[in-house]
Design an enzyme around this catalytic site. Structure first.
Site, PDB file in Angstrom:
ATOM      1  N   ASN A   7      28.171  58.753 -65.670  1.00  0.00           N
ATOM      2  CA  ASN A   7      29.046  59.846 -65.228  1.00  0.00           C
ATOM      3  C   ASN A   7      28.269  61.124 -65.532  1.00  0.00           C
ATOM      4  O   ASN A   7      28.250  61.606 -66.650  1.00  0.00           O
ATOM      5  CB  ASN A   7      30.355  59.765 -66.026  1.00  0.00           C
ATOM      6  CG  ASN A   7      31.363  60.843 -65.636  1.00  0.00           C
ATOM      7  OD1 ASN A   7      31.034  61.796 -64.940  1.00  0.00           O
ATOM      8  ND2 ASN A   7      32.585  60.675 -66.102  1.00  0.00           N
ATOM      9  N   ARG A  95      29.510  57.573 -61.009  1.00  0.00           N
ATOM     10  CA  ARG A  95      30.652  58.374 -60.578  1.00  0.00           C
ATOM     11  C   ARG A  95      30.126  59.421 -59.607  1.00  0.00           C
ATOM     12  O   ARG A  95      29.221  60.183 -59.946  1.00  0.00           O
ATOM     13  CB  ARG A  95      31.294  59.075 -61.773  1.00  0.00           C
ATOM     14  CG  ARG A  95      32.423  60.003 -61.343  1.00  0.00           C
ATOM     15  CD  ARG A  95      33.014  60.789 -62.499  1.00  0.00           C
ATOM     16  NE  ARG A  95      34.089  61.641 -62.037  1.00  0.00           N
ATOM     17  CZ  ARG A  95      34.387  62.829 -62.553  1.00  0.00           C
ATOM     18  NH1 ARG A  95      33.707  63.306 -63.570  1.00  0.00           N
ATOM     19  NH2 ARG A  95      35.386  63.539 -62.067  1.00  0.00           N
ATOM     20  N   HIS A 184      39.391  62.994 -59.241  1.00  0.00           N
ATOM     21  CA  HIS A 184      39.727  62.238 -60.456  1.00  0.00           C
ATOM     22  C   HIS A 184      40.414  60.926 -60.100  1.00  0.00           C
ATOM     23  O   HIS A 184      41.168  60.372 -60.894  1.00  0.00           O
ATOM     24  CB  HIS A 184      40.679  63.032 -61.386  1.00  0.00           C
ATOM     25  CG  HIS A 184      40.095  64.282 -61.956  1.00  0.00           C
ATOM     26  ND1 HIS A 184      40.767  65.480 -61.949  1.00  0.00           N
ATOM     27  CD2 HIS A 184      38.909  64.514 -62.575  1.00  0.00           C
ATOM     28  CE1 HIS A 184      40.025  66.411 -62.529  1.00  0.00           C
ATOM     29  NE2 HIS A 184      38.888  65.854 -62.919  1.00  0.00           N
ATOM     30  N   ARG A 243      38.158  76.865 -63.872  1.00  0.00           N
ATOM     31  CA  ARG A 243      38.561  76.991 -62.462  1.00  0.00           C
ATOM     32  C   ARG A 243      39.991  77.520 -62.356  1.00  0.00           C
ATOM     33  O   ARG A 243      40.850  77.146 -63.150  1.00  0.00           O
ATOM     34  CB  ARG A 243      38.455  75.633 -61.756  1.00  0.00           C
ATOM     35  CG  ARG A 243      37.032  75.210 -61.477  1.00  0.00           C
ATOM     36  CD  ARG A 243      36.925  73.765 -61.024  1.00  0.00           C
ATOM     37  NE  ARG A 243      36.416  72.913 -62.088  1.00  0.00           N
ATOM     38  CZ  ARG A 243      36.418  71.582 -62.056  1.00  0.00           C
ATOM     39  NH1 ARG A 243      36.904  70.950 -61.002  1.00  0.00           N
ATOM     40  NH2 ARG A 243      35.931  70.900 -63.074  1.00  0.00           N
ATOM     41  N   GLU A 386      37.246  56.095 -67.324  1.00  0.00           N
ATOM     42  CA  GLU A 386      36.663  56.123 -65.979  1.00  0.00           C
ATOM     43  C   GLU A 386      35.481  55.165 -65.889  1.00  0.00           C
ATOM     44  O   GLU A 386      35.265  54.530 -64.860  1.00  0.00           O
ATOM     45  CB  GLU A 386      36.215  57.555 -65.640  1.00  0.00           C
ATOM     46  CG  GLU A 386      37.372  58.499 -65.347  1.00  0.00           C
ATOM     47  CD  GLU A 386      36.979  59.973 -65.372  1.00  0.00           C
ATOM     48  OE1 GLU A 386      36.564  60.455 -66.444  1.00  0.00           O
ATOM     49  OE2 GLU A 386      37.080  60.635 -64.337  1.00  0.00           O
TER      50      GLU A 386
HETATM   51  N1  LIG Z   1      41.680  67.189 -80.156  1.00  0.00           N
HETATM   52  C1  LIG Z   1      41.755  67.938 -79.063  1.00  0.00           C
HETATM   53  N2  LIG Z   1      42.739  68.864 -78.909  1.00  0.00           N
HETATM   54  C2  LIG Z   1      42.810  69.631 -77.813  1.00  0.00           C
HETATM   55  N3  LIG Z   1      41.944  69.545 -76.794  1.00  0.00           N
HETATM   56  C3  LIG Z   1      40.962  68.641 -76.884  1.00  0.00           C
HETATM   57  C4  LIG Z   1      40.804  67.778 -78.001  1.00  0.00           C
HETATM   58  N4  LIG Z   1      39.735  66.983 -77.789  1.00  0.00           N
HETATM   59  C5  LIG Z   1      39.229  67.326 -76.583  1.00  0.00           C
HETATM   60  N5  LIG Z   1      39.967  68.316 -76.042  1.00  0.00           N
HETATM   61  C6  LIG Z   1      39.729  69.032 -74.791  1.00  0.00           C
HETATM   62  O1  LIG Z   1      39.481  68.180 -73.708  1.00  0.00           O
HETATM   63  C7  LIG Z   1      38.697  68.898 -72.731  1.00  0.00           C
HETATM   64  C8  LIG Z   1      37.598  67.967 -72.217  1.00  0.00           C
HETATM   65  O2  LIG Z   1      38.188  66.816 -71.724  1.00  0.00           O
HETATM   66  P1  LIG Z   1      37.337  65.640 -71.057  1.00  0.00           P
HETATM   67  O3  LIG Z   1      38.321  64.663 -70.529  1.00  0.00           O
HETATM   68  O4  LIG Z   1      36.319  65.164 -72.017  1.00  0.00           O
HETATM   69  O5  LIG Z   1      36.680  66.464 -69.882  1.00  0.00           O
HETATM   70  P2  LIG Z   1      35.491  66.155 -68.882  1.00  0.00           P
HETATM   71  O6  LIG Z   1      35.415  64.663 -68.709  1.00  0.00           O
HETATM   72  O7  LIG Z   1      35.935  66.855 -67.639  1.00  0.00           O
HETATM   73  O8  LIG Z   1      34.260  66.742 -69.489  1.00  0.00           O
HETATM   74  C9  LIG Z   1      38.175  70.142 -73.426  1.00  0.00           C
HETATM   75  O9  LIG Z   1      38.901  71.281 -72.999  1.00  0.00           O
HETATM   76  C10 LIG Z   1      38.472  69.861 -74.887  1.00  0.00           C
HETATM   77  O10 LIG Z   1      38.726  71.021 -75.601  1.00  0.00           O
HETATM   78  C1  LIG Z   2      36.510  66.451 -60.134  1.00  0.00           C
HETATM   79  C2  LIG Z   2      36.471  67.134 -61.447  1.00  0.00           C
HETATM   80  O1  LIG Z   2      37.050  68.194 -61.589  1.00  0.00           O
HETATM   81  O2  LIG Z   2      35.806  66.512 -62.438  1.00  0.00           O
HETATM   82  P1  LIG Z   2      35.610  67.007 -63.943  1.00  0.00           P
HETATM   83  O3  LIG Z   2      36.981  67.114 -64.538  1.00  0.00           O
HETATM   84  O4  LIG Z   2      34.780  65.929 -64.591  1.00  0.00           O
HETATM   85  O5  LIG Z   2      34.940  68.352 -63.891  1.00  0.00           O
HETATM   86 MG   LIG Z   3      36.229  63.879 -66.952  1.00  0.00          MG
END
Ligand SMILES: Nc1ncnc2c1ncn2[C@@H]1O[C@H](COP(=O)(O)OP(=O)(O)O)[C@@H](O)[C@H]1O
Ligand SMILES: CC(=O)OP(=O)(O)O
Ligand SMILES: [Mg+2]
Length: 402
Positions: A7, A95, A184, A243, A386
């Site tokens: 990913n 992904r 997603h 965003r 995922e």
């Molecule tokens: N313990 C927590 N409390 C609040 N927010 C959290 C915590 N752990 C992770 N996050 C939040 O989750 C978000 C990232 O989520 P994630 O699903 O890993 O995103 P992505 O896959 O899009 O990178 C960030 O904004 C992070 O601050």
């Molecule tokens: C599609 C998309 O917004 O993916 P991510 O949350 O990983 O940025």
């Molecule tokens: Mg993600």
């Protein structure tokens, strides 16, 4: 069969190695800050019996190729390695965020598929270029493996036309493919399937709320996506880390007509400098949580706006589904941030949504119920996976489970 899942994001790369058909995770990891001096690799090995082993390395990784090469070194390491040689990876699952209208299903990557992923760069500028780079590097590092793409858009190809069309002249849809795609999908599909199994209701009416860096919400009936908040690209809908989510297009005309922005600057503004970052100066919800505790009024307003947008979509999708059996929170924020969940569910008793605030405030791993016992609607936290869903899609495509 060993399936390695990638990913790949703009500055990070998440990966997981599975053995199929057992669906056994062998290791997982995260490479962060690619392109900076102090990149970090966190690599976890899951032995069958003992505690998981974690290796953390800080080093300079100039690009994704260097990152994946380090991962390969860890996978084949004499001490903690799981593989003897890269050839033991038989399938690499990627992904890919935007599949346009060309891909409604998981697909073996061919030069034509790569061409199509490249063509879609402008529609998912934060994602498709990084996904593409991940494919190119994986083709070199695992040359004998089959490379498979799993698209975020695929799960939402079931949207009815009245939900996926924009009220624009028809030829813009027919000739240019301008429509809602939704994203997603791998995560929405995974948590919706787990919820249906948990409820023992295959026809359940579900709302799945994915809150990560990107955020989206989906209405799912009988395991099928019927509406979702992201649109032509992953920018519409909920307020996200960087965003804007939904915005009146008149703002864009004003930015361009009166304030001198060009198209690229508008795209940059709405994709990279808006959302929670624009409102508070931070995009990471943990930092915004700390600011809130310190009494920052901007953080308080941003939390309210973030949750209010989710609540509006819950109301809309309850109407779309004609009622609701369960509401599911997932991804980084959805799984961990009790305040967001509380604010989003507040005053929704008229829809049968009643949160148990003390259970909601607890931390616990795995799927759990956070509704009050009298709530008509089940409220669930389901950790998304995922990578596992991508591996399952690869196995199904290649007939490994058959
Ligand atoms: N313990 C927590 N409390 C609040 N927010 C959290 C915590 N752990 C992770 N996050 C939040 O989750 C978000 C990232 O989520 P994630 O699903 O890993 O995103 P992505 O896959 O899009 O990178 C960030 O904004 C992070 O601050
Ligand atoms: C599609 C998309 O917004 O993916 P991510 O949350 O990983 O940025
Ligand atoms: Mg993600």
């Amino acid at each position: 069969m060993n399936i390695f899942v990638i990913n790949s994001g703009s500055s990070s790369l998440k990966y997981q190695l599975f053995r199929f058909p057992a669906e056994q995770p062998l290791c997982s990891g995260l490479v962060e800050r690619i392109g900076l001096e102090n990149s970090i690799i966190t690599h976890k090995v899951f032995p069958a019996t003992e505690e998981e082993q974690v290796v953390r390395r800080t080093l300079a990784l100039p690009d994704h190729r260097a990152g994946l090469q380090q991962v390969l070194q860890l996978l084949t390491d004499a001490e903690i390695g799981i593989l003897r040689a890269p050839g033991e990876v038989e399938v690499v699952g990627h992904r890919v965020v935007h599949g346009g209208e060309s891909f409604a299903a998981t697909t073996i990557i061919t030069p034509e598929v790569k061409h199509e992923i490249r063509r879609l760069f402008p529609l998912a500028p934060l994602h498709n270029p990084a996904n593409y780079l991940g494919i190119e590097v994986a083709e070199q590092i695992f040359p004998q493996a089959r490379q498979v793409a799993v698209f975020d858009t695929a799960f939402h190809q079931t949207l009815p036309e009245h939900a996926f069309r924009y009220a624009l002249p028809e030829e813009l849809y027919r000739e240019q493919g301008i429509r809602v795609y939704g994203f997603h999908g791998t995560s929405h599909r995974y948590v919706a399937a787990r919820a249906a199994a948990y409820l023992g209701q295959s026809e359940a009416r579900l709302i799945t709320v994915h809150l990560g860096n990107g955020c989206s919400i989906a209405a799912v009936r009988g395991g099928v996506s019927v509406d979702t908040s992201m649109g032509f690209g992953p920018l519409a809908g909920l307020v996200m880390g960087t965003r804007s989510g939904d915005i009146d297009p008149s703002v864009i005309f004003h930015l361009m007509g009166q304030l001198g922005y060009d198209a690229e600057q508008v795209a940059d503004l709405l994709n990279k400098h808006s959302g929670m970052l624009g409102l508070t100066g931070n995009s990471d919800m943990r930092d915004i949580g700390h600011a809130l505790e310190a009494g920052d009024p901007r953080a308080a307003l941003a939390y309210e706006m973030y949750a209010y947008r989710i609540k509006k979509y819950i109301g809309a999708y309850a109407a779309v589904l004609g009622g609701l059996d369960a509401l599911i929170f997932t991804a980084g924020v959805g799984e961990n941030d009790a305040l967001v969940r509380r604010l989003a569910c507040q005053d929704l008793g008229f829809l049968g949504i009643q949160l148990d605030e003390s259970v909601n405030a607890l931390r616990a791993p795995g799927l759990r119920e956070i509704n009050h016992p009298e709530s008509r609607v089940k409220l669930l936290i389901i950790p998304t996976n995922e990578e596992l869903e991508i591996a399952k899609q690869c196995a199904e495509l290649l007939g490994v489970n058959m």
